[in-house]
Design a protein around this motif. Structure first.
Motif, PDB file in Angstrom:
ATOM      1  N   GLN A  25      -3.036   7.900  -7.878  1.00  0.00           N
ATOM      2  CA  GLN A  25      -1.583   7.750  -7.812  1.00  0.00           C
ATOM      3  C   GLN A  25      -1.152   6.290  -7.954  1.00  0.00           C
ATOM      4  O   GLN A  25      -0.021   6.009  -8.349  1.00  0.00           O
ATOM      5  N   ILE A  70       7.800   2.191  -5.999  1.00  0.00           N
ATOM      6  CA  ILE A  70       8.727   2.899  -6.894  1.00  0.00           C
ATOM      7  C   ILE A  70      10.175   2.520  -6.588  1.00  0.00           C
ATOM      8  O   ILE A  70      10.994   2.368  -7.486  1.00  0.00           O
ATOM      9  N   ALA A  71      10.474   2.333  -5.323  1.00  0.00           N
ATOM     10  CA  ALA A  71      11.858   2.044  -4.943  1.00  0.00           C
ATOM     11  C   ALA A  71      12.279   0.610  -5.266  1.00  0.00           C
ATOM     12  O   ALA A  71      13.442   0.352  -5.542  1.00  0.00           O
ATOM     13  N   PHE A  72      11.338  -0.326  -5.261  1.00  0.00           N
ATOM     14  CA  PHE A  72      11.774  -1.727  -5.270  1.00  0.00           C
ATOM     15  C   PHE A  72      11.266  -2.600  -6.422  1.00  0.00           C
ATOM     16  O   PHE A  72      11.808  -3.670  -6.657  1.00  0.00           O
ATOM     17  N   VAL A  73      10.221  -2.172  -7.116  1.00  0.00           N
ATOM     18  CA  VAL A  73       9.592  -3.086  -8.076  1.00  0.00           C
ATOM     19  C   VAL A  73      10.480  -3.402  -9.282  1.00  0.00           C
ATOM     20  O   VAL A  73      11.218  -2.548  -9.756  1.00  0.00           O
ATOM     21  N   MET A 129       6.161   2.451 -13.479  1.00  0.00           N
ATOM     22  CA  MET A 129       6.974   1.267 -13.219  1.00  0.00           C
ATOM     23  C   MET A 129       6.698   0.129 -14.212  1.00  0.00           C
ATOM     24  O   MET A 129       7.122  -1.002 -13.997  1.00  0.00           O
ATOM     25  N   ASP A 179       0.827  -1.208   0.000  1.00  0.00           N
ATOM     26  CA  ASP A 179       0.000   0.000   0.000  1.00  0.00           C
ATOM     27  C   ASP A 179       0.860   1.256   0.000  1.00  0.00           C
ATOM     28  O   ASP A 179       0.340   2.360   0.013  1.00  0.00           O
ATOM     29  N   LEU A 180       2.141   1.062   0.006  1.00  0.00           N
ATOM     30  CA  LEU A 180       3.061   2.200   0.064  1.00  0.00           C
ATOM     31  C   LEU A 180       3.661   2.413  -1.328  1.00  0.00           C
ATOM     32  O   LEU A 180       4.548   1.686  -1.751  1.00  0.00           O
ATOM     33  N   MET A 181       3.119   3.406  -2.046  1.00  0.00           N
ATOM     34  CA  MET A 181       3.562   3.599  -3.437  1.00  0.00           C
ATOM     35  C   MET A 181       5.041   3.987  -3.516  1.00  0.00           C
ATOM     36  O   MET A 181       5.722   3.667  -4.475  1.00  0.00           O
ATOM     37  N   SER A 182       5.536   4.667  -2.489  1.00  0.00           N
ATOM     38  CA  SER A 182       6.965   5.010  -2.472  1.00  0.00           C
ATOM     39  C   SER A 182       7.829   3.757  -2.528  1.00  0.00           C
ATOM     40  O   SER A 182       8.872   3.738  -3.172  1.00  0.00           O
ATOM     41  N   ASP A 183       7.402   2.724  -1.829  1.00  0.00           N
ATOM     42  CA  ASP A 183       8.163   1.474  -1.836  1.00  0.00           C
ATOM     43  C   ASP A 183       8.024   0.753  -3.178  1.00  0.00           C
ATOM     44  O   ASP A 183       8.959   0.118  -3.646  1.00  0.00           O
ATOM     45  N   THR A 231       1.736   5.391 -10.508  1.00  0.00           N
ATOM     46  CA  THR A 231       2.863   4.552 -10.094  1.00  0.00           C
ATOM     47  C   THR A 231       2.992   3.343 -11.017  1.00  0.00           C
ATOM     48  O   THR A 231       4.089   3.000 -11.462  1.00  0.00           O
TER      49      THR A 231
END
Lengths: 117, 141
Positions: A56, A39-42, A64, A33-37, A60
């Motif tokens: 958003q 973006i960082a990890f996918v 990605m 549920d954390l879009m920042s994560d 996202t």
């Protein structure tokens, strides 16, 4: 795994992109549920499982190269989100399963993904 | 070629448009997908920061032979401690932003990871300019 198989496994309903779902090949999944994560990890060929239903999520996904978003816990995307998904060529599904159960079912069916980040 | 985008404050239907639009333009230019993703991710983080923290602002994307430079300019409150803000997990985002899935404190670290060069200029109560530079492989764009 084909997106159409995921429909069966999660007893899900396709709410956008039905016509492209049979061509979509998914290698791994991300329950988040954390879009920042996201973006960082996918990585590649990812299905995103989320309980968030704001635009958003689709920005996202577009960013990605995520082509399948599965809304868990019976969450419904808005009409705006469905339209965005159609424009972007993203398949949207919804399932009544919780995040935990949905991820567990997909894992059991063979979508393994990376074990660590 | 310079492309400009206005980034409205706290408009979450619009936020991210500059980055996704640039991503599609760069795809049309035929740049390598991995490079496009790096650029788009770094831009998206900067864009969200302006929408969330900067009170709105603008983005300039300059595409030159061999390089792409993006500048994100706002006249918001500025970043009090840039070094602290660069740390993974540090965030000043309010609760309602976190509820939307943002504010994990990955923004600036993510920009640094994805840009070839990141320059942040910030002054309290005057604003912030984030400049990110990307090198293209020889012969591209």
């Amino acid at each position: 795994m084909r997106a159409n198989e995921i429909v069966q496994i999660l007893n899900a309903e396709i709410v956008a992109g039905k016509e492209i779902a049979d061509r979509l090949d998914i290698g791994t999944a991300c329950g988040c549920d954390l879009m920042s994560d996201v973006i960082a990890f996918v990585k590649e060929r990812v299905a995103l499982l989320t309980g968030l239903t704001n635009p958003q999520v689709l920005r996202t996904a577009d960013l990605m190269d995520i082509r399948l978003v599965i809304f868990v816990r019976g969450k419904k995307p808005s009409a705006e989100m469905i339209q965005m998904a159609q424009e972007q060529g993203i398949v949207l599904m919804k399932t009544r399963d919780s995040m935990f159960i949905a991820c567990g079912k997909l894992y059991q069916a063979g979508i393994k993904g990376d074990s660590s980040y | 070629m310079i492309i400009e985008y206005i980034i409205p404050r706290l408009d979450f239907s619009a936020a991210g448009k500059a980055s996704t639009d640039t991503k599609h333009r760069l795809t049309q230019l035929g740049l390598p997908p991995a490079l496009i993703k790096r650029i788009a991710i770094a831009m998206y983080e900067a864009e969200m920061n302006i929408a969330i923290h900067g009170g709105g602002g603008r983005a300039e994307i300059e595409i030159l032979p061999g390089e792409i430079t993006s500048r994100f300019i706002d006249h918001g409150p500025g970043i009090a401690d840039i070094e602290l803000a660069m740390q993974e997990g540090y965030s000043t985002a309010p609760e309602e932003i976190r509820d939307m899935g943002f504010g994990a404190g990955m923004g600036l670290p993510n920009m640094k990871k994805n840009a070839d060069e990141l320059i942040i200029q910030s002054e309290p109560n005057k604003g912030t300019t984030v400049q990110m530079h990307f090198c293209l492989p020889a012969g591209e764009a």
